[in-house]
Design a protein around this motif. Structure first.
Motif, PDB file in Angstrom:
ATOM      1  N   ALA A 106     -16.792 -19.287  -9.174  1.00 56.33           N
ATOM      2  CA  ALA A 106     -15.784 -18.547  -8.497  1.00 56.33           C
ATOM      3  C   ALA A 106     -14.836 -19.396  -7.622  1.00 56.33           C
ATOM      4  CB  ALA A 106     -16.564 -17.635  -7.209  1.00 56.33           C
TER       5      ALA A 106
ATOM      6  N   LEU B  25      -7.762 -14.324  -4.338  1.00 56.46           N
ATOM      7  CA  LEU B  25      -9.014 -14.101  -3.313  1.00 56.46           C
ATOM      8  C   LEU B  25      -9.677 -12.586  -3.709  1.00 56.46           C
ATOM      9  CD1 LEU B  25      -7.678 -15.548   0.071  1.00 56.46           C
ATOM     10  CD2 LEU B  25      -9.535 -16.436  -1.272  1.00 56.46           C
TER      11      LEU B  25
ATOM     12  N   LEU C  93     -10.743 -19.305  -8.472  1.00 54.29           N
ATOM     13  CA  LEU C  93      -9.923 -18.951  -7.510  1.00 54.29           C
ATOM     14  C   LEU C  93      -8.801 -20.191  -7.618  1.00 54.29           C
ATOM     15  CD1 LEU C  93      -8.927 -17.593  -4.960  1.00 54.29           C
ATOM     16  CD2 LEU C  93     -10.448 -19.367  -3.475  1.00 54.29           C
TER      17      LEU C  93
ATOM     18  N   GLY D 279      -7.988 -11.269   2.450  1.00 50.62           N
ATOM     19  CA  GLY D 279      -8.577 -11.612   1.176  1.00 50.62           C
ATOM     20  C   GLY D 279      -9.441 -12.860   1.440  1.00 50.62           C
ATOM     21  N   GLY D 280      -9.164 -13.729   2.149  1.00 53.22           N
ATOM     22  CA  GLY D 280     -10.192 -14.768   2.354  1.00 53.22           C
ATOM     23  C   GLY D 280     -11.757 -14.152   3.116  1.00 53.22           C
TER      24      GLY D 280
ATOM     25  N   CYS E  66     -21.297 -19.265  -7.402  1.00 53.22           N
ATOM     26  CA  CYS E  66     -20.421 -19.734  -6.445  1.00 53.22           C
ATOM     27  C   CYS E  66     -19.379 -20.757  -6.840  1.00 53.22           C
ATOM     28  CB  CYS E  66     -21.198 -20.150  -5.129  1.00 53.22           C
ATOM     29  SG  CYS E  66     -20.114 -20.632  -3.757  1.00 53.22           S
TER      30      CYS E  66
ATOM     31  N   PHE F 132     -13.659 -12.187   0.419  1.00 52.12           N
ATOM     32  CA  PHE F 132     -14.257 -13.376  -0.320  1.00 52.12           C
ATOM     33  C   PHE F 132     -15.338 -13.889   0.333  1.00 52.12           C
ATOM     34  CE2 PHE F 132     -14.795 -17.915  -2.131  1.00 52.12           C
ATOM     35  CZ  PHE F 132     -14.842 -17.556  -3.408  1.00 52.12           C
TER      36      PHE F 132
ATOM     37  N   THR G 298     -10.814 -12.906  -7.296  1.00 51.05           N
ATOM     38  CA  THR G 298     -12.104 -13.715  -7.527  1.00 51.05           C
ATOM     39  C   THR G 298     -13.314 -12.839  -6.767  1.00 51.05           C
ATOM     40  OG1 THR G 298     -10.729 -15.486  -7.300  1.00 51.05           O
ATOM     41  CG2 THR G 298     -13.085 -15.940  -6.998  1.00 51.05           C
ATOM     42  N   GLY G 299     -13.096 -12.289  -5.568  1.00 53.01           N
ATOM     43  CA  GLY G 299     -14.338 -11.870  -4.878  1.00 53.01           C
ATOM     44  C   GLY G 299     -14.877 -10.600  -5.441  1.00 53.01           C
TER      45      GLY G 299
ATOM     46  N   THR H  93     -10.819 -19.574   3.183  1.00 53.42           N
ATOM     47  CA  THR H  93     -11.915 -19.692   2.326  1.00 53.42           C
ATOM     48  C   THR H  93     -12.949 -20.431   2.766  1.00 53.42           C
ATOM     49  OG1 THR H  93     -10.166 -19.492   0.535  1.00 53.42           O
ATOM     50  CG2 THR H  93     -12.360 -20.331  -0.467  1.00 53.42           C
TER      51      THR H  93
END
Length: 483
Positions: A22, A41, A26, A349-350, A19, A353, A44-45, A401
């Protein structure tokens, strides 16, 4: 090697490391390589999902079916909740702006408070007009009013600007239909009615402390004159912050050619969605579940329905009745919606994630770790949001996020809607702390109000920090009382 990978995927320290890595990836992607937050995002996800060993079919689905994949449910779940709300809120702000409502509101409040109370009047203008209008558009529309007020008052531009931007910042961070609070409603599972209530309860003390108290204090100590060129905006100025600001300037010039609406009318239109949403929220608490009145309130108080009603009323009263055609209103709608696309992609995107974090089990691990450490979830949410805000500058990215990280921590723990709303407010408060050179708003404040970098840090950056800390303090105290 296999043992290390298995350790990362199955143990508490391993999942926490994944975590943390990541989030670092980001931030590096956004800050160092200037990658668009939406792309960062998404990338990274996907990397986190693969690193955590999630099946490909769960991440992206199969060639025949992907509707239940993390990629589609992560994006679709939140966007289905907020897209209509943000779109309608944007259109409502555009028609209110074009009508000259900001000018009418500012003039009325200045007359009401007099020359000595002009800074307070400017703060209230920012607070009221900031409800339906995005932060950057609000600055562009209201800045000329600040110039005139400062010139007439013969005092520092800072004294009039800080209360106004505090009002805009407070509404942008804490109140729907702005993107951050709306996204938090979906990510945290809390109704917009409670977000409005807690946003006002937590945000207003912060506004008073940051905009009125700090704004008055620093406005008397940092003297900035209004340059002559600020009082007359050149037509077609290419130095505006972005294309949306230019279109807003054209709309404002058009608005000055017609009679401005009354302040009461503008306030009534702004109040329509707020009253309807709050009516549904209180109705659900006070009325019987099968009540016919409750069904009516629930329908009208749905945020999308409430905003649609407000938009239609604004179209008729501020548009058609004042000589605009349907075609002109359609053009205005299309222009106002152009910047919404990237905003929705960032929020989506958030959410993706956050869905990956939940699927990997990292959320449960963090919840267990924080529980053992004795750190309240509302403090954790604030700290994470602050860190993301300071590191990458965007309040919206910090909100979505953090909401994605904190959402799994609160799921299934029996928190009431009030408690969830207060946790959401702590995230919102963290997302605006210490605006500095990596924040586009920092440079907008500097440009529009003739401030050097040092002066912007002394005024705007401190203002945002005061607003953040005071609002979080209120949220934390209330959370301790109700939880």
């Amino acid at each position: 090697m296999a043992a290390t990978v298995d350790w990362l995927r199955t143990t508490t320290p391993g999942l926490l490391i994944l975590c943390g890595l990541a989030i670092v990836v980001l931030l590096v992607a956004i800050i160092r390589f200037k990658l668009e937050p939406f792309i960062a995002l998404l990338l990274t996800g996907l990397l986190l999902a693969l690193a955590a060993g999630l099946p490909v079919s769960k991440i992206v689905g199969t060639p025949l079916k992907s509707s239940d994949s993390l990629l589609e449910t992560g994006f679709g779940g939140i966007l289905g909740h907020i897209s209509v709300i943000i779109g309608l809120g944007t259109v409502l702000g555009a028609i209110l702006e074009r009508s000259g409502g900001a000018d009418a509101l500012a003039e009325k409040l200045q007359n009401l408070f007099g020359p000595k109370g002009a800074p307070v009047a400017m703060g209230l203008v920012g607070l009221i007009f900031g409800i339906p209008v995005f932060f950057d558009i609000g600055i562009f529309v209201l800045a000329p009013l600040i110039y005139v007020a400062a010139k007439r008052g013969g005092r520092s531009l800072v004294l009039y600007a800080m209360p106004m931007v505090a009002g805009l910042s407070m509404t942008h961070a804490f109140l729907p239909p702005h993107p951050g609070p709306v996204a938090l409603g979906g990510l945290m599972g809390v109704s917009l009615g409670w977000l409005i209530i807690m946003g006002l309860v937590c945000g207003l003390p912060g506004f008073v402390a940051a905009g009125l108290v700090w704004g008055t204090f620093i406005g008397k100590r940092i003297v900035v004159d209004v340059p002559a060129e600020f009082l007359v905006r050149p037509s077609g100025d290419a130095a505006e912050p972005d294309g949306d600001a230019n279109s807003s300037g054209a709309q404002q010039e058009t608005a000055t050619e017609v009679r401005r609406p009354s302040v009461g009318l503008i306030a009534a239109i702004i109040a329509i969605p707020l009253v309807l949403i709050l009516g549904a929220t209180f109705g659900s608490q006070l009325l019987q579940k099968k009540s016919g009145l409750l069904e009516v309130l629930t329908f009208l108080g749905n945020p999308a329905v409430a905003l649609l009603i407000a938009v239609l009323v604004a179209f008729y009263i501020l548009g058609l009745r004042r000589g605009s055609t349907v075609q002109q209103l359609s053009v205005l709608t299309a222009e106002s919606l152009r910047p919404v696309g990237m905003l929705l992609l960032v929020i989506g995107g958030g959410a993706f994630f956050g869905a990956v974090i939940s699927a990997t089990g990292i959320g449960k691990v963090l919840a267990h770790t924080m529980s053992e450490a004795g750190l309240p979830v509302i403090v954790l949410a604030y700290i994470i949001s602050c860190g993301l805000r300071i590191a990458q500058g965007s309040a919206t990215v910090a909100i979505v996020t953090t909401g994605g990280i904190v959402g799994p921590l609160v799921a299934g723990h029996g928190y009431s809607q009030i408690s969830l709303a207060l946790i959401a407010m702590s995230i919102a408060a963290g997302s605006i702390i210490l605006s500095h050179v990596n924040d586009g708003g920092f440079w907008m404040i500097s440009k529009f109000f003739n401030l050097s970098v040092k002066q912007t840090l002394q005024t705007w950056s401190v203002l945002e920090t005061v607003l953040s800390v005071v609002s979080f303090a209120v949220a934390a105290i209330l959370f301790a009382l109700v939880s």
